[in-house]
Design a protein around this motif. Structure first.
Motif, PDB file in Angstrom:
ATOM      1  N   ARG A 163       0.997  -1.176  -0.100  1.00  0.00           N
ATOM      2  CA  ARG A 163      -0.178   0.047   0.191  1.00  0.00           C
ATOM      3  C   ARG A 163       0.715   1.222   0.092  1.00  0.00           C
ATOM      4  N   TYR A 164       0.608   2.315  -0.966  1.00  0.00           N
ATOM      5  CA  TYR A 164       1.283   3.519  -0.737  1.00  0.00           C
ATOM      6  C   TYR A 164       0.446   4.663  -0.346  1.00  0.00           C
ATOM      7  N   ALA A 165       0.641   5.462   0.464  1.00  0.00           N
ATOM      8  CA  ALA A 165      -0.159   6.604   0.810  1.00  0.00           C
ATOM      9  C   ALA A 165       0.450   7.797   0.210  1.00  0.00           C
ATOM     10  N   GLY A 166      -0.337   8.383  -0.652  1.00  0.00           N
ATOM     11  CA  GLY A 166       0.454   9.623  -1.127  1.00  0.00           C
ATOM     12  C   GLY A 166       0.408   9.444  -2.744  1.00  0.00           C
ATOM     13  N   ALA A 167       0.890  10.628  -3.489  1.00  0.00           N
ATOM     14  CA  ALA A 167       0.854  10.471  -4.917  1.00  0.00           C
ATOM     15  C   ALA A 167       2.207   9.520  -5.284  1.00  0.00           C
ATOM     16  N   LEU A 168       1.669   8.642  -6.499  1.00  0.00           N
ATOM     17  CA  LEU A 168       3.225   7.843  -7.042  1.00  0.00           C
ATOM     18  C   LEU A 168       3.991   8.734  -7.864  1.00  0.00           C
ATOM     19  N   THR A 169       5.256   8.673  -7.357  1.00  0.00           N
ATOM     20  CA  THR A 169       6.330   9.419  -8.096  1.00  0.00           C
ATOM     21  C   THR A 169       7.258   8.331  -8.816  1.00  0.00           C
ATOM     22  N   ASP A 170       8.014   8.857  -9.528  1.00  0.00           N
ATOM     23  CA  ASP A 170       8.949   8.124 -10.548  1.00  0.00           C
ATOM     24  C   ASP A 170       9.723   7.306  -9.582  1.00  0.00           C
ATOM     25  N   GLU A 171      10.096   7.820  -8.498  1.00  0.00           N
ATOM     26  CA  GLU A 171      11.070   7.005  -7.436  1.00  0.00           C
ATOM     27  C   GLU A 171      10.412   6.166  -6.670  1.00  0.00           C
TER      28      GLU A 171
END
Lengths: 185, 649
Positions: A163-171
């Protein structure tokens, strides 16, 4: 109090500080080897299937239920977003890129209004193959959503792996999502 | 050129601090008057070098020298002058430099105003301060250098974090840091006393003003920070139990305990080892608070650069400072014998009670703050500890302090009777009971308890003061004359307690706050807290480096102007809350959003007694300053035991 007991007593602060220092040293070491991220938001869904829900479609697309996520043909993402959330707009190009690369993304619009959602999708594009509306936000509570945007990775067995909270970035995609895709597909 | 000069004087400061440490600590055993005289001079020149380094960095900020990485990252040419200056310490590297400057200021202050101390004690105190300062200056110059150049320079800087563009930032960090770092002096006194192996009433008298001064600044700094977050973050809250806030609260709690038990050392020569331990603990907590938060170990909403490589350096420094001092404590403190004995009901016991509960609260806050990383380490679970934990644990521990605070100052030293003291306070007790009954009748039990506690503390301190002035028993003129001769320390203590009570009233009042979130079209209105809130208009307004949308809201004949500020350089929108206060109630409006459907999404709050929270903090700090002006501290009172010079070492 006997003198040596008194000495022992006065050594307690030192012992406590030494133990604390040692613990901090271990934590720092683990942070350096990326074993521990103090900013991580734990999700209790990791290693489990999403809780029961059934949401109707939004933006003229088909909605979905937890049963639809039980055994996807290939690993996929479920992305929580809302038209009123600024980071979701920032995230949109990344989702479009992921969708173009062939990754299945289903969306859930959190506490959103149909008209604003339609406008959001025309402005920012629609990367979703299915799109459900969680109008009253109860499904979000059951999932333990911290805030939008939030992205869940579901493997072929229908189990939440990440799970990722926040906007997905390239990194984030390069260091976290791509290794997962390589592992589970 | 100027940044290189700054870097150079910073290196000079490291060298001078090292020299101050070595000469200060070993000078007294040389029995050479020149060695004893060297430490103050070194402390002053070390301070001058640190200030020059800070000025060089401020200069780079003022002229917007974007070849300095620190300025390029955290400032821009569009930032107003004040924030180009304050922005220098609004980021990690600059704030560490400010920290070091204040530490060297502490040494300079001891060098200048420590004339009444025995030369050997002053030299050792300066030596300890010099060593600590050398460590942290070395940290600044080695891994957190604010003068690092950037090539090629950007055409413009990245700009200051919009939230920090506020007058509150100009004052909050320097005041708070002065509070934090000021406890280094009490710490240095404790270490020097352990080295000399002698603690007596005179030591208590010398150490207390330094602890009191930093306590005043810490109280003021915490109050300012809390006020700043209240009016700029727009959350309508004033305390969030965030690790950074806890890091400030912990030294405040132990520092308050230190202030109280230093009195016992001064008056009764008791609790010596405990006082020394508190002095060490307070500065250790200040140190770990400032630096552990920055190491990225603790998860905080305050964004500081998380840099694990700096973390290791910090940990070694903390280990040397804290570990070294506690080792010294373990070796030397067991021989410190208490002189005064006292009965279970006495002023001493009241102060011990105060210490027990303050330290218990500190332990709870400490545990809550460190539990998440430690739980992860020991049990491999990720969790967070939030406000519900602290509210449930800290409030019950505050209740006994509040009860004891009322009658403690009325008790006599050595042996006292509780009953006569309580009889003198019947008025305060009765009033508190009435407040509680009135509020619990309307089912606000928690608010009732809080308000009753606050009223009890304030009234008890006022009654004690009135008794001392014989108010209403002798003509008013006589009472005023008595006020003039009242020891300032007693007046300061009463003010300190009143301030705490006023803060308790404010915090209790905030539990009665009401809040609503509404979307209003211009012309529409809503009801909250007995007022009609009407949105009159939404319009644009100009700003220096932002554009803003302002909502005009009328409430009860007043107009509030909350705004949404858009900072183009950072693509950040901040909500500037509009607050109107009449001293006893805040009405608070935030312009949260402009929905696509038109109108304004507003968050409206009615906060009864909110201003009292910070007003109380101000009174507490004021009480500290009044107490500092006490005659026995102004006039260098002779030490009771005169020992021949040189017999000390």
């Amino acid at each position: 109090m006997s003198p040596w007991r008194r000495r022992l007593l006065f050594g307690i602060p030192l012992a406590l500080a030494a133990a604390g220092g040692e613990a901090f040293y271990v934590i720092l070491r683990r942070m350096q080897s990326n074993d521990y991220d103090p900013h991580a938001l734990p999700s209790q869904l990791i290693g489990k299937r999403p809780p029961a829900f059934s949401l109707s479609g939004a933006g003229g697309m088909q909605g979905f239920a937890n049963t639809d996520l039980a055994a996807p043909p290939k690993p996929m993402l479920v992305n929580w977003f809302a038209s009123w959330c600024v980071p979701c707009r920032e995230e949109a190009p990344m989702l479009a890129k992921l969708a173009a690369s062939g990754l299945t993304i289903w969306g859930i619009a959190y506490e959103d209004d149909a008209q604003a959602l339609a406008q959001f999708l025309t402005q920012n594009g629609n990367p979703y193959q299915r799109l459900a509306a969680d109008a009253d936000g109860t499904t979000a509570i059951n999932w333990g959503v911290y805030g939008v945007p939030e992205t869940y990775f579901i493997d072929k067995a229908g189990i939440v792996r990440w799970r990722y909270a926040g906007a997905l970035t390239d990194e984030v995609v390069a260091t976290q999502l791509n290794p997962l895709l390589a592992k589970y597909s | 050129m100027i940044p290189e000069l700054g870097h150079f004087v910073l290196a000079c400061a490291v060298a001078l601090a090292c020299a101050q440490g070595v000469v200060g600590l070993f000078g007294p055993s040389l029995r050479d008057p020149r060695a004893l005289a060297a430490a103050p001079v070194l402390a002053l020149s070390h301070f001058a070098a640190a200030v020059l380094a800070m000025l060089a960095l401020i200069w780079a900020g003022v002229v917007s020298d974007f070849t300095v990485e620190n300025i390029a990252d955290f400032s821009s040419s569009a930032v107003p002058l004040l924030y180009r200056i304050t922005g220098v310490w609004g980021n990690h590297d600059g704030s560490i430099l400010l920290w070091c400057v204040i530490l060297s200021l502490c040494g300079a202050t001891v060098a200048l105003f420590g004339g009444n101390l025995p030369a050997s004690l002053r030299s050792r105190v300066l030596g300890v301060l010099g060593l600590v300062s050398a460590g942290f200056l070395l940290f600044t110059i080695a891994v957190s250098d604010p003068f690092t150049r950037l090539w090629p320079p950007p055409t413009d800087g990245a700009g200051i974090n919009p939230i920090l563009q506020d007058p509150g930032l100009a004052f909050h960090p320097p005041v708070l840091y002065t509070g934090y770092v000021g406890f280094s002096v009490a710490f240095a006194f404790a270490i020097a006393a352990l080295i000399e192996g002698r603690i007596d009433a005179a030591w208590g008298r010398w150490v207390r003003p330094w602890a009191l001064l930093s306590w005043c600044f810490l109280t003021g700094g915490i109050a300012l920070g809390s006020w700043w977050s209240y009016y700029t973050l727009g959350w309508g809250g004033y305390w969030f139990w965030d690790p950074v806030e806890n890091a400030a609260l912990l030294p405040w709690l132990t520092g308050t305990a230190l202030l109280h038990c230093a009195i016992v050392v001064e008056k009764r020569e008791s609790l010596k080892a405990w006082t020394v331990l508190l002095a060490i603990a307070t500065f250790s907590l200040s140190l770990s608070g400032t630096f552990l938060v920055r190491s990225g170990i603790l998860n905080s909403v305050h964004s500081f650069a998380a840099a694990p490589d700096q973390g290791l350096f910090i940990l070694v420094l903390l280990g040397l400072t804290i570990g070294g001092s506690l080792l010294l404590f373990a070796i030397r403190a067991p021989v410190l014998a208490a002189a005064g004995i006292y009965a279970p009901i006495s002023r001493e016991s009241a102060l011990v009670l105060n210490n027990i509960f303050l330290c218990a609260i500190a332990a709870v806050v400490f545990t809550g703050t460190l539990y998440p990383p430690f739980a992860n380490l020991l049990f491999g679970i990720q969790l967070s500890v939030g406000a519900p934990f602290y509210n449930q644990t800290v409030l019950p521990l505050t209740a006994p302090i509040i009860l004891a605070m009322g009658c403690g100052p009325l008790l006599a030293w050595k042996r006292a009777d509780l009953l006569p003291a309580l009889q003198r306070l019947w008025l305060a007790g009765g009033a508190a009971l009435l407040v509680f009954l009135a509020l619990s009748a309307t089912r606000h039990v928690i608010a009732g308890l809080g308000l009753a506690g606050g009223a009890w503390v304030v009234l008890a301190a006022l009654i004690d003061l009135a008794d001392r002035l014989r108010l209403f028993r002798v003509p008013l003129g006589n009472s005023l004359a008595r006020l003039g001769t009242l020891p300032r320390a007693a007046l300061g203590a009463a003010l300190g307690h009143i301030g705490f009570g006023v803060s308790v009233l404010g915090i209790a009042g905030m539990t009665l706050a009401s809040q609503t979130v509404v979307v209003l079209q211009p012309g529409q209105s809503t009801q909250l807290g007995g007022y009609t809130w009407t949105l009159q208009d939404i319009h644009d307004a100009p700003g220096p480096n932002y554009t803003q949308r302002v909502a005009d809201i009328t409430v009860n004949g007043l107009t509030l102007h909350p705004s949404r500020r858009f900072f183009a350089a950072q693509h950040v929108t901040t909500n500037d809350a509009a607050i109107h206060t009449n001293g006893f109630q805040d009405i608070y409006a935030v312009f949260a959003d402009e929905p696509a459907s038109g109108g304004a999404e507003l968050r409206l709050n009615n906060h009864p007694l909110a201003p009292e929270i910070w007003f109380g903090g101000l009174i507490m700090a004021l009480g500290g300053f009044v107490s500092l002006s006490d005659r026995r501290l102004r006039v260098g009172a002779p030490s009771r035991k005169r020992k021949p010079e040189g017999a000390v070492a």
